[in-house]
Motif scaffolding. Structure first.
Motif, short mmCIF file in Angstrom:
data_model
loop_
_atom_site.label_atom_id
_atom_site.label_comp_id
_atom_site.label_asym_id
_atom_site.label_seq_id
_atom_site.Cartn_x
_atom_site.Cartn_y
_atom_site.Cartn_z
N GLU A 62 0.83 -1.21 0.00
CA GLU A 62 0.00 0.00 0.00
C GLU A 62 0.87 1.26 0.00
O GLU A 62 0.61 2.24 0.72
N VAL A 63 1.89 1.26 -0.84
CA VAL A 63 2.87 2.35 -0.83
C VAL A 63 2.23 3.70 -1.12
O VAL A 63 2.73 4.75 -0.70
N HIS A 64 1.09 3.70 -1.82
CA HIS A 64 0.42 4.98 -2.16
C HIS A 64 -0.07 5.71 -0.91
O HIS A 64 -0.39 6.90 -0.99
N ARG A 65 -0.12 5.02 0.23
CA ARG A 65 -0.59 5.67 1.45
C ARG A 65 0.52 6.47 2.15
O ARG A 65 0.24 7.21 3.09
N PHE A 66 1.75 6.29 1.72
CA PHE A 66 2.84 7.10 2.27
C PHE A 66 2.78 8.51 1.67
O PHE A 66 2.53 8.67 0.47
N ASN A 67 3.06 9.52 2.51
CA ASN A 67 3.09 10.88 1.98
C ASN A 67 4.46 11.15 1.32
O ASN A 67 5.34 10.29 1.30
N LYS A 68 4.63 12.37 0.80
CA LYS A 68 5.83 12.69 0.03
C LYS A 68 7.10 12.55 0.89
O LYS A 68 8.11 12.02 0.43
N VAL A 69 7.05 13.03 2.14
CA VAL A 69 8.22 12.95 3.01
C VAL A 69 8.61 11.50 3.26
O VAL A 69 9.80 11.13 3.22
N GLN A 70 7.62 10.66 3.50
CA GLN A 70 7.90 9.24 3.74
C GLN A 70 8.44 8.57 2.48
O GLN A 70 9.36 7.76 2.55
N GLN A 71 7.89 8.91 1.33
CA GLN A 71 8.39 8.34 0.07
C GLN A 71 9.83 8.80 -0.20
O GLN A 71 10.67 8.01 -0.65
N ASP A 72 10.11 10.05 0.11
CA ASP A 72 11.46 10.59 -0.14
C ASP A 72 12.52 9.88 0.70
O ASP A 72 13.71 9.86 0.33
N ALA A 73 12.12 9.32 1.83
CA ALA A 73 13.09 8.65 2.71
C ALA A 73 13.77 7.46 2.01
O ALA A 73 14.90 7.08 2.37
N PHE A 74 13.10 6.87 1.03
CA PHE A 74 13.66 5.70 0.34
C PHE A 74 14.69 6.09 -0.72
O PHE A 74 15.52 5.26 -1.11
N LEU A 75 14.64 7.31 -1.21
CA LEU A 75 15.38 7.69 -2.41
C LEU A 75 16.89 7.46 -2.30
O LEU A 75 17.48 6.81 -3.18
N PRO A 76 17.57 7.98 -1.26
CA PRO A 76 19.03 7.77 -1.22
C PRO A 76 19.42 6.30 -1.11
O PRO A 76 20.47 5.89 -1.64
N HIS A 77 18.61 5.50 -0.46
CA HIS A 77 18.91 4.07 -0.29
C HIS A 77 18.73 3.31 -1.61
O HIS A 77 19.47 2.37 -1.89
N ILE A 78 17.74 3.73 -2.40
CA ILE A 78 17.58 3.13 -3.74
C ILE A 78 18.75 3.52 -4.61
O ILE A 78 19.31 2.70 -5.34
N GLU A 79 19.16 4.81 -4.53
CA GLU A 79 20.29 5.31 -5.33
C GLU A 79 21.56 4.54 -5.02
O GLU A 79 22.31 4.16 -5.93
#
Length: 425
Positions: free
Chosen positions: A95-112
């Motif tokens: 249910e990833v769509h339930r995360f807000n923008k700040v929560q979604q952004d937390a994944f970005l550096p780890h994916i990178e």
């Protein structure tokens, strides 16, 4: 009964075909970060588990419904520690769509950095619900609703599997009954297995036979998939509107029934049908608007289910009658000119002159009272601001009542243009 291999999965034949890019990547262990978009029970969680298995990665799952930013940061820190120790982590976010923008952004550096292989699951359109930064780092894979035939295969596997399924119970069930369960599951394998399990528990006291009466009891309160606020909702209202516009009453009433069956607010549907009456029918059949108001009022008086018939009759009439969006286009064109030309002064000849001073200033000078001229129309005078000149917004179509309006207005506009030309000459 969760599949343990790609071959055990039912459905998703397009996505997981032998020659597909995704299947080749999975089998080679080259698993990339992705978003799995599909309806409930289509295999998103199962596919994520298989991805972790083929990537030789630690599977970690969190739910966007239950987890906040602190939990996300904790999971990511643990993934970093594993990464430093040489082990990959596949982080499955349900249910990833339930995360807000700040929560979604937390994944970005780890994916990178490759700390995690990110796999998000969603039933909502990712382009609406996920931010562009996350989407740019993930591949979106669309999973489809599982067909009834494929669900039957899953049910048969459950009935014969003695280790994880119901094989040891020796249940008896007719092929038609399995088809009925698969149909009632509405594309959701998990739901189908749940229904089968309930029927099997009841059948214990009936000699292990899942009878028609048992099945009727289990399926008595079946419901179809419907999301009142999601993309599926808007897809269906779009289908209803476009079926009305295309003069297809059969398709229109089908989509109305689908939405009412799924729990759509009848007042919302009445409002949208009224909008169709003015946008797509307009003056081709002026009765349509009044019928829409009457149907809306009837539903308010009768409620459900009796009042649904009024909405159905309205839908059939709107889809069957003449169509025109000429009034809709005229309104939009007039609004566009208002924005473009700004606050233009009213021409002097059509200004109101209730006082002596206003008359002295020329208000109302040269106004021609239409009822006093031959033909009842003062063809030589304009109704537009001087800076604009005469404009044509309303162009009636030749259908329904607008056909007669078109004949009248075409003749009147031609006569008005001729009169203006004579005045200039």
């Amino acid at each position: 009964m969760r599949p343990r291999t790609l071959d055990e999965m039912v459905g998703q034949r397009r996505l997981l075909a032998e020659a597909s890019a995704l299947r080749r990547a999975i089998q080679a262990g080259r698993v990339h970060s992705m978003v799995l978009w599909g309806p409930p029970g289509c295999g998103k969680t199962t596919l994520a588990l298989l991805l972790a298995q083929h990537a030789d990665a630690q599977f970690v799952a969190i739910s966007a419904v239950l987890s906040g930013l602190p939990q996300v940061r904790e999971v990511l820190a643990q993934a970093q520690a594993r990464f430093d120790a040489g082990q990959r982590t596949l982080l499955f976010v349900d249910e990833v769509h339930r995360f807000n923008k700040v929560q979604q952004d937390a994944f970005l550096p780890h994916i990178e950095r490759g700390t995690i292989v990110f796999v998000g699951a969603t039933t909502e359109n990712p382009s609406f619900e996920l931010n562009s930064a996350l989407l740019s780092r993930c591949r979106v894979h669309v999973l489809e609703s599982v067909s009834a035939d494929d669900i039957v295969l899953a049910l048969r596997q459950a009935l014969t599997d003695g280790e994880r399924g119901l094989g040891e119970r020796g249940l008896q069930i007719a092929a038609a009954a399995l088809n009925e369960i698969a149909s009632a599951a509405d594309g959701d394998v998990r739901r189908a297995l749940t229904l089968l399990e309930i029927a099997a528990d009841i059948a214990v006291g009936e000699g292990g036979v899942i009878t028609e009466a048992t099945l009727h009891q289990v399926l008595a309160d079946r419901t179809r998939r419907f999301d009142k606020g999601g993309e599926q909702f808007y897809d269906q209202i779009s289908a209803l509107h476009k079926s009305v516009r295309s003069s297809n009453p059969d398709a229109a009433v089908y989509w109305l029934a689908r939405m009412l069956d799924g729990g759509a607010d009848p007042a919302y549907l009445a409002r949208r049908l009224t909008r169709m009456a003015v946008e797509d029918i307009g003056l081709a059949d002026p009765r349509a608007l009044q019928m829409a108001i009457d149907a809306w009022d009837t539903f308010d008086r009768l409620g459900s289910p009796e009042g649904e018939l009024a909405l159905a009759q309205l839908t059939l009439y709107l889809a069957s009658t003449a169509k025109s969006n000429a009034a809709y286009k005229a309104w939009n064109a007039a609004r566009a000119d208002v924005r473009e030309y700004g606050t233009q002064p009213v021409p002097m000849h059509i200004r109101n002159a209730p006082t002596k001073l206003m008359k002295q200033l020329g208000y109302g000078n040269d106004y021609q009272y239409d009822h006093d001229v031959d033909g009842g129309v003062a063809l030589g005078q304009t109704g537009f601001p001087d800076a604009m000149g005469e404009r044509v917004y309303y162009d009636p179509v030749g259908r329904g009542m607008e056909g007669k309006l078109k004949e009248k207005l075409d003749a009147l506009r031609a006569a008005r243009a001729q009169a203006r030309g004579e005045r200039k000459a």
